[in-house]
Motif scaffolding. Structure first.
Motif, short mmCIF file in Angstrom:
data_model
loop_
_atom_site.label_atom_id
_atom_site.label_comp_id
_atom_site.label_asym_id
_atom_site.label_seq_id
_atom_site.Cartn_x
_atom_site.Cartn_y
_atom_site.Cartn_z
N LEU A 1 0.83 -1.20 0.00
CA LEU A 1 0.00 0.00 0.00
C LEU A 1 0.87 1.26 0.00
O LEU A 1 0.54 2.26 -0.64
CB LEU A 1 -0.96 0.01 1.19
N GLU A 2 2.00 1.19 0.66
CA GLU A 2 2.93 2.32 0.67
C GLU A 2 3.42 2.61 -0.75
O GLU A 2 3.45 3.76 -1.19
CB GLU A 2 4.12 2.03 1.59
N SER A 3 3.78 1.55 -1.48
CA SER A 3 4.22 1.72 -2.88
C SER A 3 3.11 2.30 -3.73
O SER A 3 3.33 3.21 -4.54
CB SER A 3 4.66 0.38 -3.47
N LEU A 4 1.89 1.78 -3.57
CA LEU A 4 0.75 2.29 -4.34
C LEU A 4 0.49 3.76 -4.02
O LEU A 4 0.18 4.54 -4.91
CB LEU A 4 -0.50 1.45 -4.08
N ASN A 5 0.62 4.13 -2.76
CA ASN A 5 0.43 5.53 -2.37
C ASN A 5 1.48 6.43 -3.02
O ASN A 5 1.16 7.51 -3.51
CB ASN A 5 0.49 5.69 -0.85
N LEU B 1 1.88 10.13 -9.81
CA LEU B 1 1.04 10.25 -11.00
C LEU B 1 -0.07 11.29 -10.82
O LEU B 1 -0.86 11.53 -11.73
CB LEU B 1 0.42 8.89 -11.36
N ASP B 2 -0.13 11.86 -9.61
CA ASP B 2 -1.12 12.88 -9.28
C ASP B 2 -2.55 12.37 -9.45
O ASP B 2 -3.40 13.01 -10.06
CB ASP B 2 -0.91 14.15 -10.12
N VAL B 3 -2.79 11.15 -8.91
CA VAL B 3 -4.12 10.56 -8.90
C VAL B 3 -4.41 10.04 -7.50
O VAL B 3 -3.51 9.95 -6.66
CB VAL B 3 -4.25 9.39 -9.93
N ASP B 4 -5.65 9.70 -7.27
CA ASP B 4 -6.03 9.08 -6.01
C ASP B 4 -5.75 7.58 -6.10
O ASP B 4 -5.96 6.99 -7.16
CB ASP B 4 -7.51 9.33 -5.73
N ILE B 5 -5.32 6.98 -5.03
CA ILE B 5 -5.01 5.55 -5.04
C ILE B 5 -6.22 4.72 -5.48
O ILE B 5 -6.07 3.67 -6.11
CB ILE B 5 -4.47 5.08 -3.66
N SER B 6 -7.42 5.22 -5.22
CA SER B 6 -8.63 4.48 -5.61
C SER B 6 -8.74 4.36 -7.12
O SER B 6 -9.40 3.46 -7.62
CB SER B 6 -9.88 5.15 -5.04
#
Length: 105
Positions: A48-52, A58-63
């Motif tokens: 999750l840390e990597s995804l965050n 990428l300037d997007v929300d993780i969702s």
């Protein structure tokens, strides 16, 4: 549980749409390029840390990585489909046409 393929595809789509190379993204998130490649190809389970960190770079929300909604515009989708169709052999094109025709009629 989440779908590794979906996450990898979304990261790749967003990265390409923003014209960011794997190398640049890896540098931005302090990972190596191979790790980004493995995440995009669903070969490794990102934390999750990597995804965050990737979402932030990428300037997007993780969702957005879990969203099954297409992020391409109608014009981009049509262009992608046309490119695929042009690359098909006549036999492949006929099979494709029959498949699509049976779905829409």
């Amino acid at each position: 549980m989440y779908n590794l393929n979906l996450i990898g595809q979304k990261i790749k789509e967003i990265r390409k749409k923003k014209k960011i190379s794997q190398e640049s993204l890896a540098e931005m998130v302090e990972m190596n390029t191979r790790s980004i490649l493995r995440i995009e190809n669903a070969k490794t389970l990102p934390t999750l840390e990597s995804l965050n960190r990737i979402a932030s770079a990428l300037d997007v929300d993780i969702s957005d990585f879990f969203n099954t909604k297409c992020i391409k515009t109608k014009k981009e989708i049509i262009t992608d489909i046309n490119n695929c169709l042009e690359a098909m052999t006549n036999e492949e094109l006929n099979m494709f046409y029959k498949s699509v025709y049976s779905i829409i009629h």
